[in-house]
Design a protein around this motif. Sequence first.
Motif, PDB file in Angstrom:
ATOM      1  N   MET A  48      45.402  40.636  29.964  1.00 43.29           N
ATOM      2  CA  MET A  48      46.454  41.491  29.398  1.00 43.29           C
ATOM      3  C   MET A  48      47.318  42.076  30.534  1.00 43.29           C
ATOM      4  N   GLN A  49      48.638  41.972  30.387  1.00 39.69           N
ATOM      5  CA  GLN A  49      49.563  42.533  31.389  1.00 39.69           C
ATOM      6  C   GLN A  49      49.783  44.013  31.063  1.00 39.69           C
ATOM      7  N   ILE A  50      49.434  44.864  31.982  1.00 39.06           N
ATOM      8  CA  ILE A  50      49.567  46.311  31.722  1.00 39.06           C
ATOM      9  C   ILE A  50      50.405  46.964  32.823  1.00 39.06           C
ATOM     10  N   THR A  51      51.303  47.850  32.392  1.00 41.87           N
ATOM     11  CA  THR A  51      52.086  48.635  33.352  1.00 41.87           C
ATOM     12  C   THR A  51      51.733  50.108  33.180  1.00 41.87           C
ATOM     13  N   ILE A  52      51.478  50.775  34.278  1.00 44.18           N
ATOM     14  CA  ILE A  52      51.223  52.216  34.198  1.00 44.18           C
ATOM     15  C   ILE A  52      52.368  52.942  34.905  1.00 44.18           C
ATOM     16  N   VAL A  53      53.076  53.760  34.135  1.00 44.64           N
ATOM     17  CA  VAL A  53      54.214  54.503  34.691  1.00 44.64           C
ATOM     18  C   VAL A  53      53.746  55.936  34.942  1.00 44.64           C
ATOM     19  N   GLY A  54      53.705  56.313  36.221  1.00 42.13           N
ATOM     20  CA  GLY A  54      53.189  57.642  36.571  1.00 42.13           C
ATOM     21  C   GLY A  54      51.749  57.505  37.007  1.00 42.13           C
ATOM     22  N   CYS A  55      51.566  57.276  38.311  1.00 41.82           N
ATOM     23  CA  CYS A  55      50.202  57.007  38.798  1.00 41.82           C
ATOM     24  C   CYS A  55      49.646  58.219  39.510  1.00 41.82           C
ATOM     25  N   GLY A  56      49.612  59.330  38.803  1.00 42.59           N
ATOM     26  CA  GLY A  56      48.969  60.544  39.321  1.00 42.59           C
ATOM     27  C   GLY A  56      47.528  60.535  38.843  1.00 42.59           C
ATOM     28  N   ASN A  57      46.998  61.720  38.538  1.00 42.09           N
ATOM     29  CA  ASN A  57      45.597  61.829  38.088  1.00 42.09           C
ATOM     30  C   ASN A  57      45.271  60.886  36.958  1.00 42.09           C
ATOM     31  N   MET A  58      45.996  61.063  35.846  1.00 40.26           N
ATOM     32  CA  MET A  58      45.633  60.334  34.627  1.00 40.26           C
ATOM     33  C   MET A  58      45.935  58.845  34.751  1.00 40.26           C
ATOM     34  N   GLY A  59      47.106  58.518  35.285  1.00 36.80           N
ATOM     35  CA  GLY A  59      47.481  57.109  35.403  1.00 36.80           C
ATOM     36  C   GLY A  59      46.427  56.316  36.168  1.00 36.80           C
ATOM     37  N   LEU A  60      45.945  56.888  37.261  1.00 39.38           N
ATOM     38  CA  LEU A  60      44.952  56.174  38.079  1.00 39.38           C
ATOM     39  C   LEU A  60      43.594  56.100  37.387  1.00 39.38           C
ATOM     40  N   ILE A  61      43.274  57.114  36.587  1.00 36.23           N
ATOM     41  CA  ILE A  61      42.010  57.061  35.827  1.00 36.23           C
ATOM     42  C   ILE A  61      42.041  55.846  34.893  1.00 36.23           C
ATOM     43  N   TYR A  62      43.175  55.660  34.206  1.00 37.73           N
ATOM     44  CA  TYR A  62      43.277  54.500  33.293  1.00 37.73           C
ATOM     45  C   TYR A  62      43.259  53.193  34.079  1.00 37.73           C
ATOM     46  N   ALA A  63      43.988  53.152  35.203  1.00 37.46           N
ATOM     47  CA  ALA A  63      44.018  51.911  35.992  1.00 37.46           C
ATOM     48  C   ALA A  63      42.591  51.502  36.357  1.00 37.46           C
ATOM     49  N   ARG A  64      41.827  52.458  36.852  1.00 37.93           N
ATOM     50  CA  ARG A  64      40.459  52.138  37.298  1.00 37.93           C
ATOM     51  C   ARG A  64      39.568  51.764  36.113  1.00 37.93           C
ATOM     52  N   ALA A  65      39.738  52.475  34.996  1.00 37.66           N
ATOM     53  CA  ALA A  65      38.894  52.182  33.825  1.00 37.66           C
ATOM     54  C   ALA A  65      39.193  50.774  33.297  1.00 37.66           C
ATOM     55  N   PHE A  66      40.465  50.372  33.275  1.00 35.56           N
ATOM     56  CA  PHE A  66      40.820  49.033  32.757  1.00 35.56           C
ATOM     57  C   PHE A  66      40.236  47.943  33.641  1.00 35.56           C
ATOM     58  N   LEU A  67      40.255  48.188  34.957  1.00 35.38           N
ATOM     59  CA  LEU A  67      39.686  47.176  35.867  1.00 35.38           C
ATOM     60  C   LEU A  67      38.160  47.142  35.708  1.00 35.38           C
ATOM     61  N   LYS A  68      37.569  48.327  35.598  1.00 34.10           N
ATOM     62  CA  LYS A  68      36.108  48.411  35.484  1.00 34.10           C
ATOM     63  C   LYS A  68      35.608  47.645  34.251  1.00 34.10           C
ATOM     64  N   TYR A  69      36.321  47.797  33.135  1.00 36.72           N
ATOM     65  CA  TYR A  69      35.869  47.151  31.892  1.00 36.72           C
ATOM     66  C   TYR A  69      36.554  45.807  31.655  1.00 36.72           C
ATOM     67  N   ASP A  70      37.172  45.269  32.721  1.00 40.94           N
ATOM     68  CA  ASP A  70      37.740  43.914  32.637  1.00 40.94           C
ATOM     69  C   ASP A  70      38.799  43.753  31.550  1.00 40.94           C
ATOM     70  N   ILE A  71      39.493  44.856  31.229  1.00 42.62           N
ATOM     71  CA  ILE A  71      40.569  44.797  30.243  1.00 42.62           C
ATOM     72  C   ILE A  71      41.729  44.022  30.859  1.00 42.62           C
ATOM     73  N   THR A  72      41.880  44.182  32.161  1.00 34.46           N
ATOM     74  CA  THR A  72      42.915  43.429  32.876  1.00 34.46           C
ATOM     75  C   THR A  72      42.434  43.164  34.304  1.00 34.46           C
ATOM     76  N   LYS A  73      43.175  42.313  34.983  1.00 34.59           N
ATOM     77  CA  LYS A  73      42.830  42.002  36.388  1.00 34.59           C
ATOM     78  C   LYS A  73      43.834  42.713  37.289  1.00 34.59           C
ATOM     79  N   ARG A  74      43.433  42.904  38.510  1.00 32.35           N
ATOM     80  CA  ARG A  74      44.295  43.567  39.482  1.00 32.35           C
ATOM     81  C   ARG A  74      45.687  42.948  39.524  1.00 32.35           C
ATOM     82  N   GLU A  75      45.757  41.614  39.464  1.00 34.81           N
ATOM     83  CA  GLU A  75      47.067  40.939  39.575  1.00 34.81           C
ATOM     84  C   GLU A  75      47.922  41.115  38.313  1.00 34.81           C
ATOM     85  N   ASN A  76      47.296  41.554  37.208  1.00 30.80           N
ATOM     86  CA  ASN A  76      48.069  41.770  35.972  1.00 30.80           C
ATOM     87  C   ASN A  76      48.364  43.245  35.714  1.00 30.80           C
ATOM     88  N   LEU A  77      48.094  44.046  36.701  1.00 32.92           N
ATOM     89  CA  LEU A  77      48.302  45.489  36.547  1.00 32.92           C
ATOM     90  C   LEU A  77      49.474  45.925  37.423  1.00 32.92           C
TER      91      LEU A  77
END
Length: 266
Positions: A1-30
Amino acid sequence: MQITIVGCGNMGLIYARAFLKYDITKRENLLLVEKNENRKAELMKLDIGNVVLPDDPIISKSDLVILAVKPQDFHELSSALKKVMTPNTILLSIMAGIRINKLEAVLNHKNIIRAMPNSPVELGMGITGFSASSGISLEYLRKAENLLSTTGRTVFFENEDLLDAVTALSGSGPAYFFYLVKNMVDAGKQMGFDEGVSAMLVKQTMLGAFHLLNSSNKSLDELITAVASKGGTTEAALTTFEKNGVGKYLAEGIINAEKRAKELSN
Ligand SMILES: NC(=O)c1ccc[n+]([C@@H]2O[C@H](COP(=O)([O-])OP(=O)(O)OC[C@H]3O[C@@H](n4cnc5c(N)ncnc54)[C@H](OP(=O)(O)O)[C@@H]3O)[C@@H](O)[C@H]2O)c1
């Protein structure tokens, strides 16, 4: 899944890490969107996604765009976002107080999820209430729920107005808990403990009591009665709380938080 996170402060980074941890997306698709050059370099160092500017056309390939900027920064962003979203993009906003109809109107977009998480999402132990644009497909709702569940539990509300109550109860809730703990630790200090010992007594009590509550079949009243024997110490404390309206004021405070959430979203 291609995911974009706009605003990578506290919350944005929490989601980025959680999506990678649970394999929702890959680093190259984030994609991590950042406007500030210094912060861009910092984000690149984290190496958890590709860092781009808000108007980068590559964002238009995203299945999902998460809006995690402060509400006051949304307007500045909206024209760039409008250009890079397609009608199929799911927009998931966690910005407090910006209603779905406003997001729909400003972004001229229909597939919107609005979510209200709380701070324990950082540990994967949060709770997130969410609502969506009317007419959004079940498939999109399921996708959003899967994503939000990477940070804890989720509850869907058909009626978006209830997100103000979610904000007041679980969004602000961690602060009420810390307030209670702080006042209990202070009471411990007044009785002669140093801060560390008092904090240990209180924190382990809260942890143990939470697990008792979570594993017991008893009601809250029964759990209270089980600790508070007639004429005993707990009863002395509870009588003082009741006499001074502690429970009543706690509820009043929470209802005031809901009122404020409504004011901010209007
Ligand atoms: N924290 C919570 O517990 C919580 C709970 C529920 C909801 N929320 C909501 O979550 C959102 C984010 O909160 P937060 O605590 O994560 O805030 P934050 O740490 O300040 O993060 C916001 C980020 O957005 C960036 N930003 C601002 N304008 C931007 C733009 N035009 N393009 C790209 N990035 C931009 C900021 O960068 P700069 O610093 O460089 O400006 C910052 O890194 C808020 O809307 C808040 O209402 C937070």
